[in-house]
Structures are given as structure tokens and as C-alpha cells.
Design an enzyme around this catalytic site. Sequence first.
Site, PDB file in Angstrom:
ATOM      1  N   ASN A 129       0.836  -1.161   0.033  1.00 26.85           N
ATOM      2  CA  ASN A 129      -0.158  -0.018   0.052  1.00 26.85           C
ATOM      3  C   ASN A 129       1.014   1.125   0.148  1.00 26.85           C
ATOM      4  OD1 ASN A 129      -1.653   2.007   0.617  1.00 26.85           O
ATOM      5  ND2 ASN A 129      -2.269   1.367   2.622  1.00 26.85           N
ATOM      6  N   LYS A 164       0.200   4.297  -0.291  1.00 26.42           N
ATOM      7  CA  LYS A 164      -0.340   5.337   0.573  1.00 26.42           C
ATOM      8  C   LYS A 164      -0.277   6.650  -0.365  1.00 26.42           C
ATOM      9  CE  LYS A 164      -0.154   3.156   4.794  1.00 26.42           C
ATOM     10  NZ  LYS A 164       0.092   3.249   6.237  1.00 26.42           N
ATOM     11  N   HIS A 197      -9.290   1.133   5.192  1.00 23.61           N
ATOM     12  CA  HIS A 197      -8.025   1.265   5.913  1.00 23.61           C
ATOM     13  C   HIS A 197      -8.217   2.242   7.082  1.00 23.61           C
ATOM     14  CE1 HIS A 197      -4.007   2.425   6.619  1.00 23.61           C
ATOM     15  NE2 HIS A 197      -3.532   1.382   5.966  1.00 23.61           N
ATOM     16  N   GLU A 226      -6.594   4.765   8.067  1.00 27.41           N
ATOM     17  CA  GLU A 226      -6.589   6.016   7.870  1.00 27.41           C
ATOM     18  C   GLU A 226      -7.696   6.704   7.364  1.00 27.41           C
ATOM     19  OE1 GLU A 226      -2.969   5.511   5.675  1.00 27.41           O
ATOM     20  OE2 GLU A 226      -1.857   4.915   7.591  1.00 27.41           O
ATOM     21  N   GLU A 269      -5.018  -4.970  11.094  1.00 30.71           N
ATOM     22  CA  GLU A 269      -3.852  -3.925  10.860  1.00 30.71           C
ATOM     23  C   GLU A 269      -4.193  -3.156  12.286  1.00 30.71           C
ATOM     24  OE1 GLU A 269      -1.970  -2.659   6.836  1.00 30.71           O
ATOM     25  OE2 GLU A 269      -3.999  -1.501   7.230  1.00 30.71           O
ATOM     26  N   GLY A 307       3.073   2.496  10.619  1.00 29.45           N
ATOM     27  CA  GLY A 307       3.945   3.333  10.596  1.00 29.45           C
ATOM     28  C   GLY A 307       4.668   4.036  11.825  1.00 29.45           C
ATOM     29  N   SER A 328       3.820  -2.114  10.208  1.00 31.34           N
ATOM     30  CA  SER A 328       5.269  -1.936  10.519  1.00 31.34           C
ATOM     31  C   SER A 328       5.828  -3.358  10.029  1.00 31.34           C
ATOM     32  CB  SER A 328       5.680  -1.665  12.001  1.00 31.34           C
ATOM     33  OG  SER A 328       5.272  -0.438  12.115  1.00 31.34           O
ATOM     34  N   GLY A 368       3.094  -1.106   4.309  1.00 29.78           N
ATOM     35  CA  GLY A 368       2.970   0.474   3.924  1.00 29.78           C
ATOM     36  C   GLY A 368       4.520   0.909   3.634  1.00 29.78           C
TER      37      GLY A 368
HETATM   38  P1  13P Z   1       3.303   0.280   7.837  1.00 30.40           P
HETATM   39  O1  13P Z   1       3.926  -0.810   6.928  1.00 30.40           O
HETATM   40  O2  13P Z   1       4.151   1.777   7.066  1.00 30.40           O
HETATM   41  O3  13P Z   1       3.184   0.381   9.378  1.00 30.40           O
HETATM   42  O4  13P Z   1       1.810   0.601   7.075  1.00 30.40           O
HETATM   43  C1  13P Z   1       1.033  -0.449   7.190  1.00 30.40           C
HETATM   44  C2  13P Z   1      -0.326   0.045   6.515  1.00 30.40           C
HETATM   45  O5  13P Z   1      -1.137   0.717   6.914  1.00 30.40           O
HETATM   46  C3  13P Z   1      -0.561  -0.791   5.216  1.00 30.40           C
HETATM   47  O6  13P Z   1      -1.934  -0.419   4.696  1.00 30.40           O
END
Ligand code: 13P
Length: 252
Positions: free
Chosen positions: A13, A15, A98, A100, A168, A174, A214, A235
Site C-alpha cells: 500500500n 499510500k 483502511h 487512515e 492492521e 507507521g 510495520s 506500507g
Molecule cells: P506500515 O507498514 O508503514 O506500518 O503501514 C501499514 C499499513 O497501513 C498498510 O496498509
Amino acid sequence: MAEKERRLYIAGNWKMHKTSGEARTLAAEVAKAVGGSSRTIMIAPPFTALAAVRDALDSSRVRLGAQNMACEESGAHTGEIAPAMLTDLGVETVILGHSERRAIYGEDDTLINRKVRLARAHGLEVILCVGETIEQREAGEAETVVSSQLEQGLAGVEELSGVVVAYEPVWAIGTGRTASPSDANAMHALIRSNVESWYDRDAAEALIIQYGGSVKPGNAAELLSQQHIDGALVGGASLEADSFVAIVRALE
Ligand code: 13P
């Protein structure tokens, strides 16, 4: 089907990162490097780079994904992207729910469920994201929150083929902090048992449940070797070919 017969599914992803030129370069690098992998692999660039990434993936086996989708077929929805616009670009998979989108843009379970059903009606594979916040975990509510997001997200979805679930935990996204492999596995097992009670055993055994939060080359093998972890939604580490490919190749 024995649990680990499920084919591992690694998704990136991206983002809100990568211009179309940058995306084209990264997609071409990934496609070249994962040619011989037996994994299911997907990358989801921003909408603006979908066409460039589709061209770069060419005939590779990497799937093209989108990060979101509108809840309606078409109409007065300024700023939204309809399912037919995605399929028209060659998109095969869409990430929905997601954290976010939930936290920053106020998407609730009802809206996410409309998107899930609409995406499936258009033949798009759905990656439905669920996960608790740190406050919810500390209050002992993680299981209830995840079960409720899952139940509402899947309401009215009669067939689970074409649906992937991504667990997640919000506090792991992140942050460099992952759920321990055994805690993540326990949540995945709960998701699978919920699905068994709502659908049936075959649907539960076949369901791909990705872990996200992560995931890095250094922790991927341990996470992916857990009985109920069938892949990763990556991510930050998907933004460089080397780290994403190392995760794809973990345990291979
Ligand atoms: P990270 O791998 O940056 O923690 O993000 C995970 C994520 O939100 C994937 O959709």
C-alpha cells in the site's frame, strides 16, 4: 485445506507517495524482481499513478490495486473514483476500510460495507482492513472492535471468495512497533473463527488474512510463519523495491 496451504499474499500500500514517474520505476523494479515468486503479490499506488503502474507491470503477475473506491456507481460525488473507473484501468483489487480512511476521513462501518458490496459486484477483489486503536487495546476491547468491524464490513456479502481480510492494529501502523507474532496470530485465529461461524468451515479455511503494521524484511518471516497469518499488507517498506521484495521472498 490445511491452514498453511493458503498461498501467501503480499500487498504493498503506497499510500500518498510516488508521482506517476516514480511509481512506474518502482513497479517495474518490483515486477522484475518477483518474477519467479510463488506468492500472490499486489501493489496499490495512488489513483494518479494507476495507469503508469499498469503499463509498467505489463504482463507480470503482480496485481494492480487501488487504495479506496466510492460507495456509488457514478454521479455527483466530487473527488471520488467509481468502481468502473478502476476496472477500466485494469485494477483487480481494492483496499477498503483502511484505518487512515476511518480515522482521518470519518469512514464508518456502514459506508465501508457499501463499498465492499459494490466492489464485489464489479468483480474487484477486496482487502477489508480492520484493527483496533491503542486505547481500545488497553481497554481490553481489541477483540470486540475487530469482530464488530469485520461483521459490519461483511454484512450482506454472501460469498467470501474475492474477499481478503487485513488485520492492521492502528498502533502498529507507521510506528515501527508490530504486534507480537503470537498476539497477531491470536487475532487472526479469532477472525477465522468468526468467519467460520458466519459462513462455514471451508470459507474460513480458505480466507486469506494479512497482517499489516510495520512489516519489514527483519520481522516478515516470523510473522508469516504463524499459522493464521497468510500474508502482509505493507506500507512504508513497500516504497522501496529492495525491502518490498525481501518481504515477498521471506520464507521462500
Ligand atoms: P506500515 O507498514 O508503514 O506500518 O503501514 C501499514 C499499513 O497501513 C498498510 O496498509
